[in-house]
Design a protein around this motif. Structure first.
Motif, short mmCIF file in Angstrom:
data_model
loop_
_atom_site.label_atom_id
_atom_site.label_comp_id
_atom_site.label_asym_id
_atom_site.label_seq_id
_atom_site.Cartn_x
_atom_site.Cartn_y
_atom_site.Cartn_z
N UNK B 161 17.59 -7.04 8.94
CA UNK B 161 17.93 -7.43 10.48
C UNK B 161 16.63 -8.12 10.75
N UNK B 162 15.49 -7.43 10.55
CA UNK B 162 14.17 -7.83 11.12
C UNK B 162 13.90 -9.10 10.16
N UNK B 163 14.29 -9.12 8.89
CA UNK B 163 14.28 -10.54 8.20
C UNK B 163 14.79 -11.71 9.05
N UNK B 164 16.16 -11.43 9.37
CA UNK B 164 16.71 -12.49 10.01
C UNK B 164 15.99 -12.88 11.26
N UNK B 165 15.29 -11.98 11.83
CA UNK B 165 14.90 -12.03 13.29
C UNK B 165 13.34 -12.98 13.01
N UNK B 166 12.63 -12.69 11.77
CA UNK B 166 11.51 -13.49 11.91
C UNK B 166 11.71 -14.96 11.00
N UNK B 167 13.00 -15.13 10.62
CA UNK B 167 13.04 -16.50 9.93
C UNK B 167 12.43 -17.55 10.69
N UNK B 168 12.64 -17.75 12.19
CA UNK B 168 12.08 -18.78 12.85
C UNK B 168 10.43 -18.98 12.64
N UNK B 169 9.84 -17.61 12.57
CA UNK B 169 8.41 -17.72 12.53
C UNK B 169 7.91 -18.13 11.24
N UNK B 170 6.82 -19.03 11.21
CA UNK B 170 6.12 -19.47 9.98
C UNK B 170 5.34 -18.58 9.72
N UNK B 171 5.32 -18.04 8.56
CA UNK B 171 4.30 -16.73 8.29
C UNK B 171 3.07 -17.18 7.80
N UNK B 172 3.06 -18.57 7.39
CA UNK B 172 1.73 -19.15 7.09
C UNK B 172 0.80 -19.45 8.18
N UNK B 173 1.69 -19.46 9.43
CA UNK B 173 0.61 -19.92 10.53
C UNK B 173 0.46 -19.01 11.26
N UNK B 174 -1.29 -18.99 11.40
CA UNK B 174 -1.93 -17.79 11.98
C UNK B 174 -1.73 -17.81 13.33
N UNK B 175 -1.28 -18.76 14.16
CA UNK B 175 -1.05 -18.97 15.27
C UNK B 175 0.22 -18.11 15.89
N UNK B 176 1.24 -18.02 14.92
CA UNK B 176 2.42 -17.21 15.33
C UNK B 176 2.29 -15.84 14.91
N UNK B 177 1.15 -15.25 14.80
CA UNK B 177 0.98 -13.89 14.43
C UNK B 177 1.26 -12.89 15.49
#
Lengths: 172, 757
Positions: B161-177
């Motif tokens: 579920x969490x994996x689905x939740x974080x899908x929109x977030x770009x993990x490579x982008x530090x700004x979205x941390x």
């Protein structure tokens, strides 16, 4: 001496590949994962095989001369809480590999299939000698008549004759 | 002295043997206790150690070795026993019985015990694996696994579920941390998760930990956890070591699809893009984790025991078998040892007996034993030693006997030669009174041949009345083993006088037989000396002496007669006026001396004309009393008395002549005895002989004069003719008797007359 029994397990003919004057051996043990063996593994007891490998010099019309021998021990132990099989492999008494396996098929493959095992150094043997590798598996023990312990062994599996530099076909 | 067995091999002392036995039994006891301890300990040991296959094989090999040893010991001893029985060695049957008894006594109970114990063990082991226990354990483990499985599934679901939740977030982008962090914390609040972590493939991105869970730090992920998740899309692993917590952390990893490649038109094959992986961790409370683990471990242990059931039975069976075999070995060995302890001395004794019977008295049985058998062996050895000593004594005695026999033979030959050449006759009789030897002189004296006397009883050899006197003398009672007598025999018409001396041969052992000489005698010897010629010579010498004395006595009165005659002749020629007176004196002298000569001649005439004795039956007691009566009060101060037993029998004597002899003897006694004194006449009868003693307390007779007392004209008184005792001796001799003179104690003289009655 205790009796021996095979119980249908077989060892394939070992295939020897000579690389950099080392004998790399491939062989496979079949029909070893029977119900008794699986029960023992699932109970969490350390269970495994001891592969005895012998390097012999081929002699015509006479017994082959033993030159080297070594053992390959493959022991698996099941952690029921972690539901994982820990497989330890020892060559000549030294631990060479330890890994966890979760699947029984993987476990069987890990324990019964030996690929490119660097069993013997061939530096000191002349290239004119014809050599043979013999392998047999010992699969623990069993009791006959409830009190006579017997070792379960396969028959010897013999490789084709080979020379130190290049593997040669029979009769070459 | 070192001990040896009967074969001569050196043996250890028995005390050492006993120590070995005791030590062996102690070792056995310790072993038994050890086995018992082992069984006790196996309850606490891990099953894989208790049922170790190495132990199984060790036990098996030990049992095999024990079986081989027992078989070797038994077969070896049985073979020896068979050989001994075949050779019929003494003690072999006994040894067989003893060994079989010992083995039987130990074998039967031990095997019985082994069988019962085995059955009990098998039953007990089988009861361990009863269905209810197995069911409970399996179901318990299944429940625990189901619980864990549910937690795992829930955790995996939350991770997905969490994996689905974080899908929109770009993990490579530090700004979205920060946004990612908020999302993670929010998820922690809405779920039971203790921690969540996000990885870009294997690269850690961000994590959040529930502060209420008590986890202080992120746990170390198991090896291959992320790679397995990346490979299969998910992975679940339990983690036991959680920082700050003692519970168990269930980690579930869900891997998302790889992110789209930024540039897919590139010619070069780029590496696959990283896959986002969410790791969620649900914490199992320590108590719950422990309980589930214990349930699973218990089930596992049970399964291990079940798997090892046969090995367990086998190890226990083999242990029982080992103890059984040890007991059997010990009992067999002890049996054999004890049998040997008993039979070896017996065999040694038998062998010793055999060797001793063959004459080897130097053989000694050497068996170390301090019990009754040892006493027996010692007694046997002492007996052998005694036998040897006795044999040596016997051999020595035999040698001495041979030497003594040789000496005796020599002495016998010498004695025989002496006896054959002596003038005296020597006759010996044995204890039965048979004539044993009779020398030539005796045969000549008795005028007989050897065949007429040797081997015959004296009474048979000498039947005639004359020779019978010798037989009678031989059978007479002796005084202090001796008897001396003068025998007068008429042989071949001649008077023979023998001095006979009988001596008893006393060995102190001979049994008295009927008709035998005497008690305690082995025979008698009689020595006969022929006195006939000696008496004649003595008589001749006596007459020579008598003639010399008579001549001397005759010469004495002749001198005054001659001197008287010469004086008368001288007076006549001188015409002496005193011739008449001288003639008267000379005639008186001549007449007196001639009368003296006449008296002497008359005395000798009477002596010569004495008649022979005319014996009649005489009451000797009365005769002596009548004679004594003549001397009553004859000499003042000197008593004359008689000492005659009343039962003295009558004797054949010439009473007048014997009375004359007694008067002569009493006269002499009175004359020799001064007052106060006593003259005693006594009589007795012993062994057919009448003894008459005339004893005085007077001056006595000098020793040198005793031999001449009975010679004619010998006198110690200095007066008389000296014929008194000669006449006495003649009277006694003519009665075939003897007279002897001895000193009386304390002083005086005893004349003893011996007359045959």
């Amino acid at each position: 001496m205790p009796a021996t029994a095979t119980f249908g397990a077989e060892i394939s003919k070992p295939v020897v590949t000579v690389e950099e004057n080392r004998a790399l051996i491939d062989f496979e043990l079949s029909e070893a994962f029977d119900e008794r063996f699986l029960d023992r593994i699932q109970s969490g007891l350390p269970t495994g095989f001891v592969y005895r490998l012998e390097l012999r010099k081929d002699r015509k019309r006479w017994y082959d001369r033993p030159m080297r021998e070594t053992t390959l021990q493959v022991v698996a132990m099941y952690d029921a809480v972690a539901r994982e099989y820990l497989v330890n492999t020892k060559l000549g008494g030294k631990l060479v590999e330890s890994r966890g396996v979760t699947d029984l098929a993987d476990l069987e493959r890990e324990m019964t299939r030996v690929i490119r095992l660097p069993a013997f150094e061939l530096d000191e043997f002349p290239s004119s000698w014809r050599l043979i590798v013999r392998v047999r598996a010992e699969m623990g023990s069993k009791t006959l008549l409830s009190f006579i312990p017997v070792t379960i062994k396969t028959d010897w599996g013999e490789s084709k004759k080979f020379r130190t530099k290049n593997a040669l076909p029979d009769g070459a | 002295m070192p001990a040896h067995d009967f074969k001569g091999r050196r043996r250890r002392p028995q005390r050492s043997d006993a120590r070995w036995v005791v030590g062996g039994l102690l070792v056995l006891l310790v072993l038994f206790v050890g086995v018992l301890y082992f069984f006790q300990r196996t309850r606490d040991l891990p099953s894989f150690l208790a049922n170790n296959q190495v132990l199984l094989f060790v036990l098996w090999y030990v049992d095999i070795i024990l079986i081989v040893v027992i078989l070797f010991v038994l077969l070896r001893n049985l073979f020896k026993l068979m050989v001994e029985r075949r050779h019929r060695m003494l003690g072999s049957k006994f040894k067989v019985k003893l060994v079989l008894t010992f083995i039987g006594l130990s074998l039967i109970p031990v095997l019985l015990l082994f069988t019962i114990a085995t059955e009990l063990l098998q039953g007990s082991v089988d009861r361990w694996f009863t269905a209810p226990v197995q069911e409970v354990l399996e179901q318990g483990a299944a429940v625990a696994e189901e619980l864990v499985s549910r937690i795992e599934k829930g955790t995996l679901r939350d991770a997905s579920q969490l994996l689905q939740d974080i899908r929109p977030i770009d993990l490579a982008d530090p700004q979205q941390r920060p946004e990612l962090g908020d999302l993670l914390r929010q998820r922690l609040q809405t779920t039971n998760l203790a921690m969540v972590a996000v990885y870009d493939e294997r690269v850690f991105i961000q994590a959040a930990i529930d502060p209420q869970a008590g986890i202080t730090d992120l746990p170390e992920l198991p090896a291959d956890f992320l790679s397995d998740a990346a490979a299969t899309g998910w992975a679940v692993r339990p983690v036991r070591q959680v920082p700050g917590q003692s519970g168990r952390l269930i980690l579930a990893a869900a891997a998302g699809p790889p992110a789209p490649a930024p540039d897919e038109s590139g010619g070069d094959q780029a590496a696959p893009p990283p896959r986002p992986i969410v790791v969620a961790g649900a914490l199992m409370a320590p108590s719950l984790a422990e309980k589930t683990e214990r349930l699973i471990d218990a089930s596992q242990s049970y399964r291990q025991l079940e798997v090892q059931r046969e090995d367990l039975k086998a190890s226990h069976l083999l242990t029982f078998l080992m103890v059984t075999l040890l007991i059997l070995l010990a009992s067999s060995w002890v049996g054999l040892y004890l049998a040997r302890r008993v039979t070896v001395p017996i065999q040694a004794l038998a062998d010793g007996t055999r060797r001793i019977s063959l004459g080897d008295l130097d053989h000694r049985v050497e068996v170390a034993a301090d019990d009754e058998l040892g006493v027996l062996v010692d007694s046997f050895n002492r007996m052998t030693q005694e036998l040897k000593r006795n044999k040596e004594v016997i051999e020595q005695s035999n040698l001495e006997l041979v030497a003594a026999n040789e000496r005796l033979a020599e002495e016998r030959a010498l004695i025989g030669a002496v006896l054959e050449n002596v003038a005296a006759g020597v006759i010996s009789t044995d204890a039965a009174g048979r004539i044993f030897t009779c020398n030539g002189a005796a045969l000549r004296m008795l005028r007989q041949r050897e065949s007429e006397v040797i081997g015959l009883a004296a009474a048979d050899a000498w039947r005639d009345p004359e020779r019978r006197k010798v037989a009678d003398l031989l059978s007479e009672e002796l005084e202090n083993g001796h008897l001396a007598r003068e025998l007068h025999l008429v042989l071949g018409g001649e008077w023979k006088t023998f001095d006979a001396k009988v001596t008893a041969i006393d060995d102190g052992e001979s049994e008295q037989e009927e008709g035998a000489p005497g008690e305690g005698e082995s025979g008698r010897v009689i020595v006969l000396e022929d006195l006939t010629e000696l008496i004649k010579a003595q008589q001749l010498a006596a007459w020579n002496e008598a003639a010399r004395r008579i001549a001397h006595e005759i010469k004495n009165p002749l001198t005054p007669i001659k001197l008287s005659a010469e004086r008368l002749l001288y007076k006549s020629r001188q015409e002496d006026p005193a011739l008449g007176k001288a003639l008267e004196e000379a005639v008186e002298i001549i007449t007196r001396e001639v009368a003296s000569m006449q008296s002497m001649v008359d005395e000798f005439s009477r002596y010569a004309r004495m008649p022979g004795p005319r014996p009649t039956s005489v009451d000797v007691r009365r005769l002596i009393h009548e004679t004594i009566h003549l001397y009553r009060d004859l000499k003042p101060g000197v008593a004359v008395r008689g000492n005659i037993p009343t039962e003295l029998p009558a004797a054949q004597l010439d009473a007048e002549q014997i009375k004359r002899a007694l008067i002569n003897l009493i006269d002499n006694a009175l004359e020799a005895t001064d007052a106060p004194g006593v003259v005693e006449v006594s009589a007795e009868r012993r062994t057919g002989t009448l003894y008459i003693h005339v004893a005085d307390s007077g001056r006595g007779v000098p020793v040198e004069a005793r031999g001449k007392l009975f010679l004619p004209h010998f006198s110690t008184k200095g007066r008389g003719t000296g014929l008194g005792l000669s006449i006495v001796q003649r009277i006694i001799t003519e009665h075939h008797g003897t007279i002897r003179v001895e000193a009386n104690e304390p002083h005086g003289t005893i004349f003893t007359i011996e007359l045959p009655s």
